[in-house]
Design a protein around this motif. Structure first.
Motif, PDB file in Angstrom:
ATOM      1  N   GLU A  46       0.799  -1.212   0.000  1.00 14.79           N
ATOM      2  CA  GLU A  46       0.000   0.000   0.000  1.00 14.79           C
ATOM      3  C   GLU A  46       0.841   1.275   0.000  1.00 14.79           C
ATOM      4  OE1 GLU A  46      -2.948  -0.064   3.027  1.00 14.79           O
ATOM      5  OE2 GLU A  46      -3.879  -1.910   2.311  1.00 14.79           O
ATOM      6  N   LYS A  47       2.115   1.176  -0.330  1.00 14.81           N
ATOM      7  CA  LYS A  47       2.972   2.348  -0.426  1.00 14.81           C
ATOM      8  C   LYS A  47       3.524   2.434  -1.844  1.00 14.81           C
ATOM      9  CE  LYS A  47       4.401   2.191   4.436  1.00 14.81           C
ATOM     10  NZ  LYS A  47       5.542   2.081   5.378  1.00 14.81           N
ATOM     11  N   GLU A  91       9.811  -8.211  -2.720  1.00 12.75           N
ATOM     12  CA  GLU A  91       8.584  -7.550  -2.295  1.00 12.75           C
ATOM     13  C   GLU A  91       8.500  -6.134  -2.881  1.00 12.75           C
ATOM     14  OE1 GLU A  91       6.185  -8.844  -1.025  1.00 12.75           O
ATOM     15  OE2 GLU A  91       6.759 -10.501   0.267  1.00 12.75           O
ATOM     16  N   PRO A  92       7.298  -5.628  -3.094  1.00 14.54           N
ATOM     17  CA  PRO A  92       5.993  -6.210  -2.743  1.00 14.54           C
ATOM     18  C   PRO A  92       5.436  -7.187  -3.769  1.00 14.54           C
ATOM     19  CG  PRO A  92       5.672  -4.033  -3.642  1.00 14.54           C
ATOM     20  CD  PRO A  92       7.155  -4.240  -3.594  1.00 14.54           C
ATOM     21  N   ILE A 128       3.040   0.384  -9.929  1.00 20.43           N
ATOM     22  CA  ILE A 128       4.464   0.705  -9.956  1.00 20.43           C
ATOM     23  C   ILE A 128       4.708   2.204  -9.794  1.00 20.43           C
ATOM     24  CG2 ILE A 128       6.486   0.812 -11.476  1.00 20.43           C
ATOM     25  CD1 ILE A 128       5.726  -1.951 -12.514  1.00 20.43           C
ATOM     26  N   ILE A 129       3.913   3.011 -10.457  1.00 25.91           N
ATOM     27  CA  ILE A 129       4.164   4.454 -10.466  1.00 25.91           C
ATOM     28  C   ILE A 129       3.398   5.184  -9.381  1.00 25.91           C
ATOM     29  CG2 ILE A 129       4.009   6.532 -11.898  1.00 25.91           C
ATOM     30  CD1 ILE A 129       4.365   4.711 -14.337  1.00 25.91           C
ATOM     31  N   GLY A 130       2.209   4.687  -9.043  1.00 32.84           N
ATOM     32  CA  GLY A 130       1.409   5.316  -8.002  1.00 32.84           C
ATOM     33  C   GLY A 130       0.096   5.839  -8.544  1.00 32.84           C
ATOM     34  N   PRO A 131      -0.869   6.110  -7.661  1.00 31.79           N
ATOM     35  CA  PRO A 131      -2.199   6.544  -8.078  1.00 31.79           C
ATOM     36  C   PRO A 131      -2.208   7.986  -8.568  1.00 31.79           C
ATOM     37  CG  PRO A 131      -2.024   6.634  -5.709  1.00 31.79           C
ATOM     38  CD  PRO A 131      -0.737   6.039  -6.198  1.00 31.79           C
ATOM     39  N   ARG A 132      -3.251   8.323  -9.291  1.00 35.72           N
ATOM     40  CA  ARG A 132      -3.409   9.671  -9.820  1.00 35.72           C
ATOM     41  C   ARG A 132      -4.090  10.580  -8.794  1.00 35.72           C
ATOM     42  NH1 ARG A 132      -8.258  10.945 -13.729  1.00 35.72           N
ATOM     43  NH2 ARG A 132      -7.832  12.879 -12.634  1.00 35.72           N
ATOM     44  N   LYS A 133      -4.241  11.848  -9.141  1.00 29.15           N
ATOM     45  CA  LYS A 133      -5.000  12.762  -8.300  1.00 29.15           C
ATOM     46  C   LYS A 133      -6.419  12.235  -8.151  1.00 29.15           C
ATOM     47  CE  LYS A 133      -2.491  16.940  -9.714  1.00 29.15           C
ATOM     48  NZ  LYS A 133      -2.611  18.248 -10.355  1.00 29.15           N
ATOM     49  N   PRO A 134      -7.116  12.500  -7.018  1.00 31.47           N
ATOM     50  CA  PRO A 134      -6.732  13.345  -5.886  1.00 31.47           C
ATOM     51  C   PRO A 134      -5.900  12.634  -4.828  1.00 31.47           C
ATOM     52  CG  PRO A 134      -8.947  12.556  -5.568  1.00 31.47           C
ATOM     53  CD  PRO A 134      -8.504  12.018  -6.893  1.00 31.47           C
TER      54      PRO A 134
END
Length: 271
Positions: A46-47, A91-92, A128-134
Motif C-alpha cells: 500500500e505504499k 517484495e511487494p 508501480i508508479i502510483g495513483p493519480r490525483k486526488p
C-alpha cells in the motif's frame, strides 16, 4: 508468404522475433501463479511507488504469450511483468496474488467490456508508479493508461509473432478502433472467419496479450529512464462533459461485427 492484412492501420513496432520464448515456458513455472502464505506475510503493498527494474520487452512478450494459455489476457500481462520483478526485486511483488486477476479474461469475466490485456497493463502502471490525483500529485500512471488504451485501439494487432507459435497457420491482423474485447475480438473473428472457440482465435488473443505486455514494458522502461512523455491528448470528459472514448460509434452504430458461430453439434446416436 505475404502478410494478410484485413484493415488499414500502422503498427508502432515491427513484428517481434519472439526471442526468449523457449526459456519462457520454463520460467513460468516459478514466476506465475499464486504464492505461498509464507512468502506473502511480510509484503507491503500500500505504499508507492513500487520499485521497478527495467525488463526486456521481448522476453516479457514471450512470457505473456505462454501465460495466456494458463490465466488468459489480463493476468498474463500482470504475470509476465510482476513475475520477473519477483525475481529481480522481491517484495511487494512476491505478495501480489497474480492469479486472482484471471477474471479480467474475456472483457471482465466474459462480458466483453475492456480487453483484459490493457486492463492488466493499467493495473501494473498504477501499482508501480502510483495513483493519480486526488490521491497524489502523480499523473504519470494515469497518462500511461491513456496511452496504452489508444495504442491498443489504433494498432494493427497482433504485433507479436511467437518464435514457436501454438498455431502455425497465418493469422490476419485487424485494427479494433476500440479497447473493448467484444469489438476487438469480433472484428478479428469476422476477418478470419473463425469462431470464438477456435484455436486460431485463442492464439490471436495470446499474441495480442504478448503485444500489450511488450508495449507496457517499453513505456515503463522509458519512464524509468526519465524520458516518458504522454502521446495522447484526447479527454472526453473535458470535451463533452461525460466519460467516453473517441471511437464510440464502433459500438453505437452499424459497425458491430457479426462473428461466425461454431458448427452445430451432431445429434448423438440413439437420441
Amino acid at each position: 508468404m505475404e502478410e494478410k492484412v484485413v484493415t488499414e492501420g500502422v503498427s508502432r513496432r515491427q513484428i517481434l522475433a519472439g526471442t526468449g520464448a523457449l526459456a519462457a515456458g520454463a520460467a513460468i513455472s516459478h514466476i506465475g501463479g499464486l504464492i505461498s502464505p509464507a512468502a506473502a506475510k511480510d509484503g507491503s503493498t500500500e505504499k508507492w511507488p513500487w520499485p521497478y527494474e527495467k525488463l526486456d520487452p521481448e522476453k516479457t512478450a514471450a512470457l505473456a504469450y505462454e501465460e495466456w494459455y494458463r490465466v488468459f489476457c489480463g493476468a498474463a500481462v500482470i504475470s509476465s511483468i510482476f513475475g520477473q520483478l519477483r525475481e529481480k526485486v522481491g517484495e511487494p511483488y512476491k505478495s501480489f496474488p497474480i492469479d486472482a486477476y484471471v477474471y479480467l479474461e474475456g472483457g471482465q469475466a466474459g462480458w466483453g467490456t475492456i480487453c483484459g490485456a490493457p486492463a492488466g497493463a493499467n493495473m501494473v502502471f498504477s501499482l508501480i508508479i502510483g495513483p493519480r490525483k486526488p490521491l497524489s500529485d502523480n499523473t504519470i500512471a494515469h497518462n500511461m493508461c491513456i496511452d496504452i488504451m489508444e495504442w491498443y485501439s489504433q494498432t494493427l494487432m497482433p504485433v507479436y509473432m511467437p518464435k514457436n507459435p501454438k498455431v502455425t497457420t497465418e493469422l490476419p491482423k485487424t485494427v479494433s478502433n476500440s479497447p473493448l474485447c467484444h469489438i476487438s475480438v469480433g472484428k478479428w473473428m469476422k476477418a478470419a472467419n473463425k469462431a470464438l472457440v477456435s484455436p486460431e482465435r485463442k492464439d490471436r488473443c495470446a499474441r495480442l496479450t504478448a503485444s500489450v505486455a511488450c508495449k507496457a514494458v517499453e513505456l515503463l522502461n522509458t519512464w524509468k529512464d526519465g524520458k516518458y512523455e504522454s502521446n495522447s491528448e484526447f479527454n472526453c470528459g473535458k470535451l463533452h462533459g461525460i466519460t467516453g472514448q473517441k471511437n464510440c460509434y464502433e459500438c453505437h452504430g452499424s459497425k458491430i461485427p457479426q462473428a461466425p458461430l461454431p458448427p452445430p453439434e451432431e445429434p448423438k446416436k440413439g437420441a
